[in-house]
Design an enzyme around this catalytic site. Structure first.
Site, short mmCIF file in Angstrom:
data_model
loop_
_atom_site.label_atom_id
_atom_site.label_comp_id
_atom_site.label_asym_id
_atom_site.label_seq_id
_atom_site.Cartn_x
_atom_site.Cartn_y
_atom_site.Cartn_z
N ILE A 119 -27.74 -12.98 7.81
CA ILE A 119 -26.45 -13.67 7.94
C ILE A 119 -26.26 -14.64 6.80
O ILE A 119 -25.18 -14.73 6.20
CB ILE A 119 -26.35 -14.39 9.30
CG1 ILE A 119 -26.37 -13.38 10.44
CG2 ILE A 119 -25.08 -15.24 9.37
CD1 ILE A 119 -26.42 -14.01 11.83
N VAL A 170 -25.12 -21.19 14.95
CA VAL A 170 -24.95 -19.74 15.01
C VAL A 170 -26.14 -19.08 15.72
O VAL A 170 -25.98 -18.12 16.47
CB VAL A 170 -24.78 -19.15 13.59
CG1 VAL A 170 -24.71 -17.63 13.61
CG2 VAL A 170 -23.54 -19.74 12.92
N ASP A 195 -17.18 -13.35 18.94
CA ASP A 195 -16.74 -12.66 20.15
C ASP A 195 -15.22 -12.63 20.23
O ASP A 195 -14.62 -11.62 20.61
CB ASP A 195 -17.32 -13.36 21.38
CG ASP A 195 -18.82 -13.58 21.25
OD1 ASP A 195 -19.56 -12.60 21.13
OD2 ASP A 195 -19.24 -14.76 21.23
N HIS A 250 -22.30 -17.59 24.63
CA HIS A 250 -22.40 -16.48 23.67
C HIS A 250 -23.56 -15.60 24.13
O HIS A 250 -24.66 -15.65 23.59
CB HIS A 250 -22.63 -17.01 22.25
CG HIS A 250 -22.83 -15.92 21.25
ND1 HIS A 250 -21.87 -14.96 20.98
CD2 HIS A 250 -23.89 -15.61 20.45
CE1 HIS A 250 -22.33 -14.13 20.07
NE2 HIS A 250 -23.55 -14.50 19.73
N SER A 295 -25.41 -7.77 13.27
CA SER A 295 -24.04 -7.82 12.75
C SER A 295 -23.86 -9.02 11.82
O SER A 295 -23.14 -9.97 12.13
CB SER A 295 -23.04 -7.87 13.90
OG SER A 295 -23.45 -8.81 14.88
#
Length: 332
Positions: free
Chosen positions: A17, A130, A160, A188, A243
């Site tokens: 990320i 995060v 989301d 989350h 992701s």
């Protein structure tokens, strides 16, 4: 007149990320096309060589807005004077690990990083967590950085939120920019509640409510929610990697809207410290619909909550309360 540079910290900057995120920040995606930045990148000592490689690439890319790069494994150096902190680094759950083991590792990490932010960050530093469990990591950070206002500590549920926008866009075959005001409530995690009850689509005939356009209650209360909740796992299955691209883009969206403001009539989802709105217990970091102005967020008030939504919102709050209790037990 040129703006003074903003110092932006990214932890876990040599990871997937982080590698996707730092060029976006350097290009102005996070803070705007006229805002110079100085990037502070932190990672663990075993990743020091990779981190230096990321620094070399940032230099090689010759980003006009990038006015300096600090790449370090020292948390105090990384946090010095930062105005924005994006906490990407964390301890991931590994095969065979119990939930408490993962929580204990992350409590230790976020306790240390919170203390460094407390001592060294700029006044009024804005923090976005995060790394998972994002809501609870943010709560621990708040606990150990008491001088940072609680309103300045948030976690990422914009990913989301954006996933929900994307699903509605695909379902209705409309542009994603024409879909607005979905909501992510809660954690989350797989208990989050993606809610389209109040969302609309801009059409040539004006604003149309998403539930009426979709006209499929079973999908909205079933397949849609499940797809958004499990999208991260589906991407890992497809890519064999997490992701990173969409997470980095969503982190930029979160900070940009927080700093620059949300457009009139549009709200976004942010994990923020609950004040009791919508009967969510105070003292949790919970995702709400918010609007942003002048660098501050405000929870959207007065939305009607039906019985289905109430149950979903309560279920994710219960999970967050359990996570909070587990995290606090790891402090002893």
């Amino acid at each position: 007149m040129a703006k003074d540079p903003v110092r932006v910290l990214v932890t876990g900057a040599a990871g997937q990320i982080g590698y996707a995120l730092v060029p976006m920040i350097a290009r102005g995606v996070m803070l705007g096309p006229d805002q110079p930045v100085i990037l502070h990148m932190l990672d663990i000592p075993p990743a020091a060589e990779a981190l230096n490689g990321v620094k070399m690439e940032l230099i090689d890319a010759a980003f006009p807005l990038l006015k300096g790069v600090v790449a370090t494994t020292d948390v105090s150096e990384a946090c010095a004077g930062v105005n924005v902190a994006v906490m990407v680094g964390g301890f991931p759950r590994k095969e065979g690990m119990e939930r408490k083991d993962v929580m204990s590792k992350n409590v230790s990490i976020y306790r240390s990083q919170a203390s460094a932010l407390e001592k060294h960050a700029a006044p009024n530093c804005k923090v976005l967590v995060v790394a998972n469990p994002a809501n609870t990591n943010a709560l621990i950070l708040k606990e150990f950085a008491p001088s940072i206002p609680e309103c300045n500590i948030t976690c990422l549920t914009r990913l989301d939120h954006n996933r929900a926008l994307g699903q509605i866009s695909e379902r209705l075959d409309v542009q994603v920019c024409d879909v607005k005001n979905v909501i992510i409530w809660g954690n989350h995690s797989s208990t989050q509640y993606p809610d389209v009850t109040h969302s609309t689509v801009t059409t040539k005939d004006g604003e149309k409510a998403v539930p009426g356009l979709v006209n499929d209650d079973e999908w909205m209360k079933g397949g849609f929610i499940k797809t958004v909740q499990q999208r991260g796992a589906a991407i890992i299955k497809a890519r064999k990697l997490s992701s990173a691209l969409s997470a980095a883009s969503s982190a930029c969206d979160h900070i940009r809207d927080w700093v620059i403001g949300t457009p009139e009539g549009i709200w976004v989802s942010m994990g923020v410290y609950s004040d009791g709105s919508y009967n969510v217990p105070p003292g949790l970091i919970y995702s709400f619909p918010v609007t942003c102005k002048d660098g501050k967020w405000s929870i959207v008030q007065g939305l009607s909550i039906d019985e289905f939504s109430r149950k979903k919102m309560d279920a994710t709050a219960i999970e967050l309360a359990d996570e909070k209790a587990l995290a606090y037990s790891c402090l002893n």
